[in-house]
Motif scaffolding. Structure first.
Motif, PDB file in Angstrom:
ATOM      1  N   ILE A  13       0.878  -1.108   0.012  1.00  0.00           N
ATOM      2  CA  ILE A  13       0.042   0.017  -0.108  1.00  0.00           C
ATOM      3  C   ILE A  13       0.846   1.083   0.130  1.00  0.00           C
ATOM      4  O   ILE A  13       1.882   1.304   0.860  1.00  0.00           O
ATOM      5  CB  ILE A  13      -0.978  -0.060   1.210  1.00  0.00           C
ATOM      6  N   ILE A  14       0.713   2.029  -0.995  1.00  0.00           N
ATOM      7  CA  ILE A  14       1.542   3.490  -0.786  1.00  0.00           C
ATOM      8  C   ILE A  14       0.322   4.523  -0.680  1.00  0.00           C
ATOM      9  O   ILE A  14      -0.495   4.856  -1.669  1.00  0.00           O
ATOM     10  CB  ILE A  14       2.305   3.510  -2.380  1.00  0.00           C
ATOM     11  N   GLY A  15       0.637   5.364   0.241  1.00  0.00           N
ATOM     12  CA  GLY A  15      -0.277   6.189   0.695  1.00  0.00           C
ATOM     13  C   GLY A  15      -1.262   5.544   1.819  1.00  0.00           C
ATOM     14  O   GLY A  15      -2.234   4.867   1.439  1.00  0.00           O
ATOM     15  N   CYS A  38       3.505   2.150   2.825  1.00  0.00           N
ATOM     16  CA  CYS A  38       4.345   3.325   2.689  1.00  0.00           C
ATOM     17  C   CYS A  38       3.642   4.702   2.938  1.00  0.00           C
ATOM     18  O   CYS A  38       2.350   4.784   2.339  1.00  0.00           O
ATOM     19  CB  CYS A  38       5.145   3.302   1.434  1.00  0.00           C
ATOM     20  N   ASP A  39       4.383   5.598   3.611  1.00  0.00           N
ATOM     21  CA  ASP A  39       3.479   7.025   3.484  1.00  0.00           C
ATOM     22  C   ASP A  39       4.638   7.825   4.012  1.00  0.00           C
ATOM     23  O   ASP A  39       5.703   7.498   4.719  1.00  0.00           O
ATOM     24  CB  ASP A  39       2.378   6.989   4.723  1.00  0.00           C
ATOM     25  N   VAL A  49      -2.191   2.396  -5.053  1.00  0.00           N
ATOM     26  CA  VAL A  49      -1.610   3.674  -5.150  1.00  0.00           C
ATOM     27  C   VAL A  49      -2.859   4.466  -4.538  1.00  0.00           C
ATOM     28  O   VAL A  49      -3.899   4.850  -5.012  1.00  0.00           O
ATOM     29  CB  VAL A  49      -1.341   4.271  -6.342  1.00  0.00           C
ATOM     30  N   CYS A  50      -2.652   5.089  -3.349  1.00  0.00           N
ATOM     31  CA  CYS A  50      -3.884   5.658  -2.606  1.00  0.00           C
ATOM     32  C   CYS A  50      -3.206   7.192  -2.238  1.00  0.00           C
ATOM     33  O   CYS A  50      -3.247   7.389  -1.009  1.00  0.00           O
ATOM     34  CB  CYS A  50      -4.151   4.936  -1.337  1.00  0.00           C
ATOM     35  N   THR A  51      -2.532   7.963  -2.965  1.00  0.00           N
ATOM     36  CA  THR A  51      -2.193   9.196  -2.635  1.00  0.00           C
ATOM     37  C   THR A  51      -2.901  10.222  -3.852  1.00  0.00           C
ATOM     38  O   THR A  51      -3.493  10.128  -4.229  1.00  0.00           O
ATOM     39  CB  THR A  51      -0.467   9.010  -3.152  1.00  0.00           C
ATOM     40  N   PRO A  52      -2.452  11.701  -3.368  1.00  0.00           N
ATOM     41  CA  PRO A  52      -2.940  12.801  -3.996  1.00  0.00           C
ATOM     42  C   PRO A  52      -2.746  12.434  -5.449  1.00  0.00           C
ATOM     43  O   PRO A  52      -1.946  11.869  -5.968  1.00  0.00           O
ATOM     44  CB  PRO A  52      -2.037  14.039  -3.302  1.00  0.00           C
ATOM     45  N   LYS A  75       0.565   9.423 -11.459  1.00  0.00           N
ATOM     46  CA  LYS A  75       1.303   8.712 -12.640  1.00  0.00           C
ATOM     47  C   LYS A  75       2.517   8.249 -12.353  1.00  0.00           C
ATOM     48  O   LYS A  75       3.094   7.178 -12.687  1.00  0.00           O
ATOM     49  CB  LYS A  75       1.517  10.022 -13.800  1.00  0.00           C
ATOM     50  N   THR A  76       3.510   9.074 -11.565  1.00  0.00           N
ATOM     51  CA  THR A  76       4.888   8.644 -11.152  1.00  0.00           C
ATOM     52  C   THR A  76       4.693   7.443 -10.273  1.00  0.00           C
ATOM     53  O   THR A  76       5.365   6.426 -10.613  1.00  0.00           O
ATOM     54  CB  THR A  76       5.454   9.686 -10.294  1.00  0.00           C
ATOM     55  N   LEU A  77       4.002   7.166  -9.315  1.00  0.00           N
ATOM     56  CA  LEU A  77       3.968   6.152  -8.559  1.00  0.00           C
ATOM     57  C   LEU A  77       3.368   4.779  -9.325  1.00  0.00           C
ATOM     58  O   LEU A  77       3.978   3.731  -9.262  1.00  0.00           O
ATOM     59  CB  LEU A  77       2.935   6.146  -7.449  1.00  0.00           C
ATOM     60  N   THR A  78       2.375   5.138  -9.989  1.00  0.00           N
ATOM     61  CA  THR A  78       1.926   4.033 -11.043  1.00  0.00           C
ATOM     62  C   THR A  78       2.914   3.406 -11.973  1.00  0.00           C
ATOM     63  O   THR A  78       3.166   2.266 -12.227  1.00  0.00           O
ATOM     64  CB  THR A  78       0.584   4.453 -11.649  1.00  0.00           C
ATOM     65  N   VAL A  79       3.643   4.447 -12.760  1.00  0.00           N
ATOM     66  CA  VAL A  79       4.508   3.849 -13.597  1.00  0.00           C
ATOM     67  C   VAL A  79       5.757   3.446 -13.056  1.00  0.00           C
ATOM     68  O   VAL A  79       5.901   2.131 -13.651  1.00  0.00           O
ATOM     69  CB  VAL A  79       4.813   5.111 -14.428  1.00  0.00           C
TER      70      VAL A  79
END
Length: 358
Positions: free
Chosen positions: A7-9, A34-35, A73-76, A81-85
């Motif tokens: 989990i990111i965010g 991750c946060d 990806v659970c971020t602003p 785009k950056t995190l997903t790619v």
């Protein structure tokens, strides 16, 4: 073997939707969190993590873990785009929270990353999984409404401005209610129509009530100085086949006609709306009719019927698409069209002119 998820965010949407839903699925385990606020990641790991779950402040360290199969990806919006790619390039399947991205260019880069890595990508439009949405989609795809040529996408709140996180920050979010809740209503409307070919859009945005101090609000008064996004946005969308859609979105509007993530449809054989339940209407034997669809399975003493958690159904569907190697319900190409339309509406609102697509 279980799918291992990172989990990111670990903010509101992760705690309110993603992690509780994933925790109910036996075939997965959340092994990394991750946060940028490490305390949030630690709290998430303690609440939802498997034994020995890892905690990170830097998402790149999480992506280095080759045992992780899936990333959420659970971020602003600005970081989608950056995190997903990066996650796709690291060999992970990705569920990215809505909207897909701030711009069409970013969304296209996400799709290209999924394709070159042969990994699955989906976007968090959970309202497709509501019982009324599922029923109406089956009806429209069967042709019950005929040729659908008009739609209304509605996401209107009287006073419910999200005052936490970065919702009011235009740079991080890309916009206000249009990109936050209007995106859900538009997704439902396009999905019901199975129409993803926009021709042009005309949009208007307003920053009227956001300037008020000590305003009434579901989550407490907002700070007008930090309210840098629109409080209302409206759009007119014309598709290549002539179909027309009106989109309404607001966090704060002086109106009692409120509804969120709903759509109304008009076709050659009938119509439908989601006001006060699901209604389908048409004409038979020269007589008009309206059917109210009963979706709650009540009617027995001491039994309230089973409730459906659309977030849990969404998570189950997503995990099944990975395990069974099938297409996810929310295809990234569809989500990119939504981003394209929203981007066009914002551009139109700034220029005062219609935006035409190739």
């Amino acid at each position: 073997m279980k799918l291992k998820i990172g989990i990111i965010g670990c903010g509101g949407i992760a705690n309110g939707k993603h992690m509780p839903s994933l925790s109910k699925i036996n075939e997965v385990e959340m092994v990394a969190f991750c946060d940028i606020e490490i305390d949030k990641a630690q709290a998430a790991a303690e609440a939802f993590g498997s034994e020995g779950a890892k905690v990170y402040e830097d998402y790149k360290l999480l992506l280095e873990d080759k045992s992780i199969d899936v990333v959420h990806v659970c971020t602003p919006n600005s970081s989608h785009k950056t995190l997903t790619v990066d996650a796709l390039d690291a060999g992970k399947h990705v569920m990215c929270e809505k909207p897909m991205a701030k711009t069409t260019e970013e969304a296209q880069a996400m799709i290209e990353a999924a394709e070159r890595n042969n990994k699955k990508l989906t976007i968090g439009y959970q309202n497709r999984f509501r019982p009324d949405s599922q029923y109406l989609h089956k009806a429209t795809q069967r042709g019950d409404l005929g040729d659908i040529y008009y739609g209304k996408a509605q996401a209107i709140r009287r006073r419910a401005v999200p005052t936490w996180g970065v919702f009011l920050d235009e740079e991080k979010q890309g916009g206000g209610p249009l990109i936050d809740i209007g995106t859900h209503a538009l997704d439902l409307t396009l999905w019901m129509m199975n129409n993803y070919e926009p021709e042009s859009v005309m949009g208007s945005t307003f920053h009227k009530l956001g300037k008020k101090e000590n305003a009434a609000n579901a989550w407490g008064s907002w700070d007008p100085n930090k309210f840098t996004v629109e409080d209302s946005a409206f759009g007119f969308i014309k598709m290549k086949n002539g179909t027309t859609i009106v989109l309404e979105s607001s966090w704060a509007l002086n109106s009692l006609d409120v509804d969120e993530a709903k759509c109304a449809l008009s076709g050659t054989e009938g119509g439908a709306d989601m006001k006060n339940g699901l209604n389908i209407h048409g004409e038979d034997f020269g007589t008009l009719y309206t059917k109210k669809i009963e979706l709650e399975n009540k009617g027995v003493d001491f039994y309230e019927g089973e409730t459906v958690d659309e977030a849990e159904v969404e998570a189950r569907s997503w995990i099944d698409s990975i395990l069974n190697d099938t297409e996810p319900v929310v295809k990234p190409q569809e989500a990119m069209v939504i981003t394209r339309i929203l981007e066009g509406l914002y551009e139109s609102a700034k220029t005062g002119k219609a935006v035409y697509f190739e």
